[in-house]
Design an enzyme around this catalytic site. Structure first.
Site, PDB file in Angstrom:
ATOM      1  N   VAL A 175       5.082   7.623   2.619  1.00 56.37           N
ATOM      2  CA  VAL A 175       4.485   8.834   3.515  1.00 56.37           C
ATOM      3  C   VAL A 175       5.568   9.923   4.007  1.00 56.37           C
ATOM      4  CG1 VAL A 175       2.876   9.726   5.425  1.00 56.37           C
ATOM      5  CG2 VAL A 175       2.226   7.693   4.129  1.00 56.37           C
ATOM      6  N   GLU A 201      -4.289  13.545  12.339  1.00 55.53           N
ATOM      7  CA  GLU A 201      -5.087  13.732  11.199  1.00 55.53           C
ATOM      8  C   GLU A 201      -4.878  12.683   9.807  1.00 55.53           C
ATOM      9  OE1 GLU A 201      -7.488  16.482  11.342  1.00 55.53           O
ATOM     10  OE2 GLU A 201      -8.112  14.837   9.460  1.00 55.53           O
ATOM     11  N   GLY A 219      -6.436   9.850   4.508  1.00 57.76           N
ATOM     12  CA  GLY A 219      -5.335  10.555   3.873  1.00 57.76           C
ATOM     13  C   GLY A 219      -5.279  12.135   3.853  1.00 57.76           C
ATOM     14  N   ILE A 257      -7.565  14.026   3.510  1.00 55.94           N
ATOM     15  CA  ILE A 257      -8.953  14.890   3.565  1.00 55.94           C
ATOM     16  C   ILE A 257      -8.818  15.329   5.413  1.00 55.94           C
ATOM     17  CG2 ILE A 257     -11.365  14.668   3.821  1.00 55.94           C
ATOM     18  CD1 ILE A 257     -11.018  12.160   2.188  1.00 55.94           C
ATOM     19  N   LYS A 285      -9.849   2.723  10.802  1.00 55.98           N
ATOM     20  CA  LYS A 285     -10.168   4.048  10.551  1.00 55.98           C
ATOM     21  C   LYS A 285     -11.713   4.557  11.075  1.00 55.98           C
ATOM     22  CE  LYS A 285      -7.238   4.506   6.572  1.00 55.98           C
ATOM     23  NZ  LYS A 285      -7.194   4.155   5.069  1.00 55.98           N
ATOM     24  N   GLY A 289      -1.952   7.391  -0.732  1.00 62.80           N
ATOM     25  CA  GLY A 289      -0.824   8.238  -1.582  1.00 62.80           C
ATOM     26  C   GLY A 289      -0.034   9.015  -0.943  1.00 62.80           C
TER      27      GLY A 289
HETATM   28  N1  HSE Z   1      -4.035   1.459   2.254  1.00 58.41           N
HETATM   29  C1  HSE Z   1      -4.515   2.624   2.624  1.00 58.41           C
HETATM   30  C2  HSE Z   1      -5.802   2.862   1.282  1.00 58.41           C
HETATM   31  C3  HSE Z   1      -3.704   3.604   2.647  1.00 58.41           C
HETATM   32  O1  HSE Z   1      -5.734   2.005   0.440  1.00 58.41           O
HETATM   33  O2  HSE Z   1      -6.673   3.604   1.927  1.00 58.41           O
HETATM   34  C4  HSE Z   1      -4.140   4.804   3.375  1.00 58.41           C
HETATM   35  O3  HSE Z   1      -4.519   4.689   4.438  1.00 58.41           O
END
Ligand code: HSE
Length: 412
Positions: free
Chosen positions: A12, A124, A129, A131, A200, A298
């Protein structure tokens, strides 16, 4: 010129550095000032990087530099990210992050420090990711009473399940591919055992309810027990298996929240979200269902969200963005045994007729599923709705069959 720092030059962090350097003109037009990367913290050497002169191994060079106003923490993990973030916020710098583990574990405390210091703590990128989802929930949908948020929140597991469903690929090969593509966590157990999705859904639940929801208290199942047989049975009633993070905001103020594989009908808006894509459904009383869809993992998608937060902080150097939730003592979470659901059961028995009768006695009306070439000793049913506690009790009492799989049926 606004000076910023990036902590971490991994998947990232390198994406954030890239966007800040390749999208200079675009970002300048967004805030009317240049955003300049002054320091990048990483313990590794990057002699070939065009930003090689900005790297440091010394956190204090960022902390003590009064010209650095905004810091992107993209190191991941709790330590040392937690201590660094606290020190930076206490020094009055704004911090942005993609670090869902840190936000889910210490978000309430870090938000409180940011508030005290009139700084911003934005994240965010920590959910979905690339979105946009946290701003939509805290701003665009704020007029709604949100009664449920359900989502495919982990790209790695969605990628693996898609490969199993579409290509009959084995679990291990699909996981290896996800790792090569940079979706998986450093320790992919966090993906496949559901902990990443749990962090999440906790962040989403905290934001929507205004009170911190701690991952440790949340029922979390991953996808390691899902078999190609389950995939086939799900398909027999036009459904697919997805790993879902779900929170229902109940009228009594409790949160019915969990992460588990769910069988969802192909007609659901979440059913056709495949590969590393994430999808998040927000159910509001005014809007009904709103679905957010895009790349949830990603380098560049996640870096896009981190960089947008950097820009937002640069725009609001002297003002706080309203993003806040209070701490909680976990009394806001419904015990998982009280969560209600129908389930799919795959069972094995030497005497299937007897076992089917017993299942009917215990569960009442059930729907029997059938697939071509069903193993002789196996059968599968879908039950009506019960609490998880009742389901456990009934399965505990079942004498004539072994339970091979028990998967929630989702109403999404
Ligand atoms: N390892 C996480 C996924 C990365 O596969 O969604 C993104 O948070």
């Amino acid at each position: 010129m606004i000076q910023v720092a990036i902590m971490g030059h991994g998947v990232v962090g390198s994406g954030v550095a890239k966007i800040l350097t390749t999208h200079k003109k675009k970002l300048y037009s967004a805030i009317g000032e240049e955003v300049y990367i002054k320091k990048i913290l990483d313990l590794r050497e990057f002699p070939d990087s065009p930003l090689a002169d900005r790297f440091t191994k010394d956190f204090d060079e960022i902390l003590n530099d009064v010209e650095i106003r905004v810091v992107a923490e993209v190191m991941g993990g709790i330590h040392p990210a937690y201590d660094y973030t606290k020190l930076l916020l206490k020094a009055g710098k704004s911090v942005v992050t993609s670090n869902k583990e840190l936000v889910a574990t210490h978000g309430a405390e870090l938000l409180a420090i940011a508030k005290e210091q009139n700084a911003n703590y934005l994240f965010e990128a920590s959910v979905g990711g690339g979105i946009p989802i946290l701003r939509p929930i805290s701003q665009c949908l704020v007029a709604n009473n949100v009664h449920e948020i359900a989502g495919i929140l982990n790209g790695t597991t969605n990628f693996i399940l898609t490969k199993m469903i579409d290509d009959g690929m084995e679990f291990d090969s699909a996981l290896k591919l996800a790792q090569q593509l940079g979706f998986a966590e450093r320790n992919p157990a966090a993906d496949v055992e559901g902990h990443d999705a749990c962090r999440k859904i906790c962040i989403l639940a905290s934001l929507a309810s205004g009170r911190h929801v701690y991952p440790d208290n949340i029922h979390t199942e991953g996808i390691t027990e899902i078999t190609l047989s389950d995939v086939k049975y799900a398909s027999s009633f036009n459904s697919v298996i997805k790993l879902i993070g779900d929170v229902k905001f109940l009228e009594n103020g409790k949160l019915d929240i969990f992460v588990a594989p769910m069988i969802i009908n192909r007609k659901s808006q979440l059913a056709n979200i495949d590969n590393e894509f994430n999808g998040i459904m927000v159910r509001g009383d005014c809007t009904d269902d709103v679905v957010f869809y895009g790349k949830g993992a990603g380098s560049m998608p996640t870096a896009s969200a981190v960089t947008a937060d950097v820009i937002d902080c640069c725009k609001h150097l002297k003002a706080r963005k309203y993003l806040f939730w209070a701490d909680s003592n976990n009394e806001n979470v419904l015990p998982y045994d009280e969560s209600r659901t129908a389930v799919y059961l795959r069972l094995s028995s030497p005497d299937k007729d007897k076992a089917k009768d017993e299942v009917r006695e215990l569960f009442g009306e059930t729907t029997l599923l059938s697939v071509p070439n069903e193993p002789e000793s196996e059968f599968a049913v879908v039950t009506g709705e019960f609490t998880v506690g009742e389901i456990k009790e009934k399965l505990g009492a079942l004498k004539s069959a072994d339970v091979l799989s028990c998967i929630r049926i989702g109403n999404l």
